[in-house]
Scaffold this motif. Structure first.
Motif, PDB file in Angstrom:
ATOM      1  N   UNK A 190      27.165  54.879  46.695  1.00 35.48           N
ATOM      2  CA  UNK A 190      27.450  54.417  45.331  1.00 35.48           C
ATOM      3  C   UNK A 190      26.566  53.229  44.973  1.00 35.48           C
ATOM      4  N   UNK A 191      26.428  52.292  45.919  1.00 36.05           N
ATOM      5  CA  UNK A 191      25.618  51.105  45.657  1.00 36.05           C
ATOM      6  C   UNK A 191      24.147  51.458  45.538  1.00 36.05           C
ATOM      7  N   UNK A 192      23.658  52.338  46.406  1.00 34.24           N
ATOM      8  CA  UNK A 192      22.249  52.728  46.352  1.00 34.24           C
ATOM      9  C   UNK A 192      21.944  53.408  45.017  1.00 34.24           C
ATOM     10  N   UNK A 212      19.629  40.289  32.792  1.00 36.16           N
ATOM     11  CA  UNK A 212      21.025  40.343  32.381  1.00 36.16           C
ATOM     12  C   UNK A 212      21.653  41.710  32.534  1.00 36.16           C
ATOM     13  N   UNK A 213      21.049  42.562  33.369  1.00 35.24           N
ATOM     14  CA  UNK A 213      21.557  43.926  33.538  1.00 35.24           C
ATOM     15  C   UNK A 213      22.335  44.066  34.847  1.00 35.24           C
ATOM     16  N   UNK A 214      23.460  44.737  34.779  1.00 34.78           N
ATOM     17  CA  UNK A 214      24.222  45.136  35.957  1.00 34.78           C
ATOM     18  C   UNK A 214      24.648  46.583  35.789  1.00 34.78           C
ATOM     19  N   UNK A 215      24.847  47.285  36.889  1.00 33.32           N
ATOM     20  CA  UNK A 215      25.227  48.708  36.813  1.00 33.32           C
ATOM     21  C   UNK A 215      26.510  48.938  37.592  1.00 33.32           C
ATOM     22  N   UNK A 216      27.473  49.559  36.930  1.00 37.53           N
ATOM     23  CA  UNK A 216      28.739  49.921  37.579  1.00 37.53           C
ATOM     24  C   UNK A 216      28.834  51.442  37.691  1.00 37.53           C
ATOM     25  N   UNK A 217      29.071  51.925  38.896  1.00 34.66           N
ATOM     26  CA  UNK A 217      29.281  53.356  39.091  1.00 34.66           C
ATOM     27  C   UNK A 217      30.723  53.673  38.729  1.00 34.66           C
ATOM     28  N   UNK A 218      30.906  54.501  37.711  1.00 33.41           N
ATOM     29  CA  UNK A 218      32.247  54.828  37.240  1.00 33.41           C
ATOM     30  C   UNK A 218      32.839  56.015  37.999  1.00 33.41           C
ATOM     31  N   UNK A 219      31.993  56.988  38.320  1.00 33.05           N
ATOM     32  CA  UNK A 219      32.490  58.175  39.031  1.00 33.05           C
ATOM     33  C   UNK A 219      31.330  58.916  39.684  1.00 33.05           C
ATOM     34  N   UNK A 220      31.591  59.434  40.896  1.00 30.00           N
ATOM     35  CA  UNK A 220      30.658  60.329  41.578  1.00 30.00           C
ATOM     36  C   UNK A 220      31.488  61.503  42.074  1.00 30.00           C
ATOM     37  N   UNK A 230      27.656  62.374  38.054  1.00 32.04           N
ATOM     38  CA  UNK A 230      27.700  60.922  38.215  1.00 32.04           C
ATOM     39  C   UNK A 230      27.769  60.243  36.849  1.00 32.04           C
ATOM     40  N   UNK A 231      28.728  59.338  36.706  1.00 28.58           N
ATOM     41  CA  UNK A 231      28.858  58.550  35.487  1.00 28.58           C
ATOM     42  C   UNK A 231      28.647  57.080  35.847  1.00 28.58           C
ATOM     43  N   UNK A 232      27.810  56.382  35.073  1.00 30.32           N
ATOM     44  CA  UNK A 232      27.549  54.970  35.344  1.00 30.32           C
ATOM     45  C   UNK A 232      27.410  54.213  34.034  1.00 30.32           C
ATOM     46  N   UNK A 233      27.771  52.944  34.082  1.00 30.51           N
ATOM     47  CA  UNK A 233      27.670  52.075  32.908  1.00 30.51           C
ATOM     48  C   UNK A 233      26.678  50.955  33.188  1.00 30.51           C
ATOM     49  N   UNK A 234      25.738  50.784  32.280  1.00 32.96           N
ATOM     50  CA  UNK A 234      24.798  49.675  32.345  1.00 32.96           C
ATOM     51  C   UNK A 234      25.350  48.544  31.485  1.00 32.96           C
ATOM     52  N   UNK A 285      27.133  37.224  34.273  1.00 39.94           N
ATOM     53  CA  UNK A 285      26.588  36.633  35.502  1.00 39.94           C
ATOM     54  C   UNK A 285      27.291  35.345  35.907  1.00 39.94           C
ATOM     55  N   UNK A 286      28.123  34.800  35.011  1.00 34.27           N
ATOM     56  CA  UNK A 286      28.871  33.580  35.323  1.00 34.27           C
ATOM     57  C   UNK A 286      30.372  33.821  35.459  1.00 34.27           C
ATOM     58  N   UNK A 287      30.800  35.086  35.405  1.00 31.57           N
ATOM     59  CA  UNK A 287      32.237  35.379  35.525  1.00 31.57           C
ATOM     60  C   UNK A 287      32.520  36.076  36.847  1.00 31.57           C
ATOM     61  N   UNK A 288      33.388  35.467  37.638  1.00 32.08           N
ATOM     62  CA  UNK A 288      33.678  35.975  38.975  1.00 32.08           C
ATOM     63  C   UNK A 288      34.229  37.394  38.929  1.00 32.08           C
ATOM     64  N   UNK A 289      35.103  37.680  37.974  1.00 30.61           N
ATOM     65  CA  UNK A 289      35.702  39.021  37.883  1.00 30.61           C
ATOM     66  C   UNK A 289      34.634  40.084  37.621  1.00 30.61           C
ATOM     67  N   UNK A 290      33.669  39.764  36.748  1.00 28.21           N
ATOM     68  CA  UNK A 290      32.594  40.711  36.458  1.00 28.21           C
ATOM     69  C   UNK A 290      31.661  40.872  37.656  1.00 28.21           C
ATOM     70  N   UNK A 291      31.382  39.776  38.334  1.00 20.92           N
ATOM     71  CA  UNK A 291      30.531  39.852  39.526  1.00 20.92           C
ATOM     72  C   UNK A 291      31.160  40.756  40.573  1.00 20.92           C
ATOM     73  N   UNK A 292      32.472  40.632  40.747  1.00 27.35           N
ATOM     74  CA  UNK A 292      33.169  41.476  41.723  1.00 27.35           C
ATOM     75  C   UNK A 292      33.147  42.938  41.293  1.00 27.35           C
ATOM     76  N   UNK A 293      33.336  43.188  40.011  1.00 29.41           N
ATOM     77  CA  UNK A 293      33.304  44.558  39.499  1.00 29.41           C
ATOM     78  C   UNK A 293      31.971  45.228  39.773  1.00 29.41           C
ATOM     79  N   UNK A 294      30.891  44.441  39.670  1.00 33.74           N
ATOM     80  CA  UNK A 294      29.550  44.992  39.841  1.00 33.74           C
ATOM     81  C   UNK A 294      29.034  44.885  41.262  1.00 33.74           C
ATOM     82  N   UNK A 295      29.921  44.489  42.197  1.00 33.22           N
ATOM     83  CA  UNK A 295      29.563  44.520  43.610  1.00 33.22           C
ATOM     84  C   UNK A 295      28.970  43.252  44.164  1.00 33.22           C
ATOM     85  N   UNK A 296      29.003  42.162  43.371  1.00 32.54           N
ATOM     86  CA  UNK A 296      28.488  40.870  43.851  1.00 32.54           C
ATOM     87  C   UNK A 296      29.673  39.985  44.188  1.00 32.54           C
ATOM     88  N   UNK A 297      30.175  40.150  45.385  1.00 38.77           N
ATOM     89  CA  UNK A 297      31.437  39.506  45.761  1.00 38.77           C
ATOM     90  C   UNK A 297      31.272  38.767  47.078  1.00 38.77           C
TER      91      UNK A 297
END
Length: 299
Positions: A190-192, A212-220, A230-234, A285-297
């Protein structure tokens, strides 16, 4: 324990340097597979990424790290934390410098890393873009830096990589095989896949938009033996950036999706239907909840 087992060498080697010196390109070249995304954008790598090179006589586990910089956002702080974590328990360090533009920041990193009590290699990258006389002067300027070897290379063309590999193996301690022969990274699929989508966005977008771009995998979802949906949100930080990412009549988003899908299909060995959406998340990029959602935890 057999003689062969005793002579087997293994260890963890951390790759460090300032942003955009070619760390990910080098690790991909050493491993022999694309395990880290690459672009000409600074700070492309955001996580610690592992790549494994296994040979009959050794196993080298490379840790590709974000470029060392002064963070301005929580994401930047996370990236620098990733560098610090990659230093823990390492058996060797590979410091990478862009030979075409060596500055005070590079020399400070070289000096700081020289104090580490492990095997140390300094690699001067992009020598294919540098006149020989300048390269010789650069090597001489680092002669007293305290490294076990100073090796000129080109990660892109492959020049010097065999010499670099030999020097890295020489610095490894005897040890076990940490990972199976066919394992090249510890990253989840998913991360790759998310990173492959971000790579294509980095390739085609300009100015401040890529940072300022992050990618979240919504479904595989595997629909059959040879087909995956595969569904993903930029995510981006501004409404204006959303329009740029989508492009006129959706052309930019389609190009990003088409190129990312080709890489993902190669990775997974499946036909893929990739659906992308673009959403605005101001200052994510400054919100912990968003960072965790996008895999930066920071676990």
């Amino acid at each position: 324990m057999s003689e062969n087992t005793q002579k087997f060498r293994s260890g963890f080697i951390t790759i460090v340097g300032r942003p955009n010196v070619g760390k990910s390109t080098l690790m991909n070249a050493l491993v022999g597979e694309k395990v880290a995304i690459v672009s000409n954008r600074p700070q492309t790598t955001r996580n610690r990424i592992m790549g494994v090179m296994t040979r009959p006589e050794c196993q080298m586990v490379f840790l590709d790290t974000p470029g060392i910089h002064n963070p301005r956002t929580r994401l930047g702080e996370y990236m620098m934390h990733s560098v610090k974590e990659a230093m823990d328990g390492m058996d060797g360090i590979l410091v990478l410098v862009d030979a075409t533009q060596v500055g005070e920041h590079d020399r400070q990193i070289v000096t700081d890393m020289a104090a580490k009590k492990v095997a140390k290699i300094l690699a001067l990258n992009k020598i294919d873009l540098l006149p020989r006389e300048k390269l010789l002067g650069l090597i001489a300027s680092f002669a007293e830096s305290g490294y076990d070897a100073i090796i000129p290379i080109s990660a892109r063309s492959g020049d010097g990589l065999e010499e670099l590999t030999a020097a890295l193996i020489k610095g490894l301690p005897e040890g076990p095989k940490y990972f199976p022969d066919d394992m090249m990274t510890d990253q989840p699929e998913r991360l790759i896949c998310a990173e492959m989508i971000r790579e294509k966005a980095l390739l085609h977008l300009r100015d401040e938009v890529p940072h300022g771009i992050g990618v979240e995998m919504m479904a595989m979802t595997k629909e059959s033996d040879n087909f995956m949906e595969i569904h993903a949100t930029i995510y981006c930080e501004r409404d204006a950036h959303k329009g740029i990412i989508i492009g006129k009549r959706g052309a930019m988003l389609q190009q990003i999706g088409t190129e990312a899908r080709a890489d993902i299909e190669k990775l997974l060995g499946l036909h893929v239907n990739l659906k992308l959406w673009v959403k605005v998340r101001p200052d994510w990029r400054n919100r912990l909840s968003d960072l965790r959602t996008l895999g930066y935890d920071e676990k």
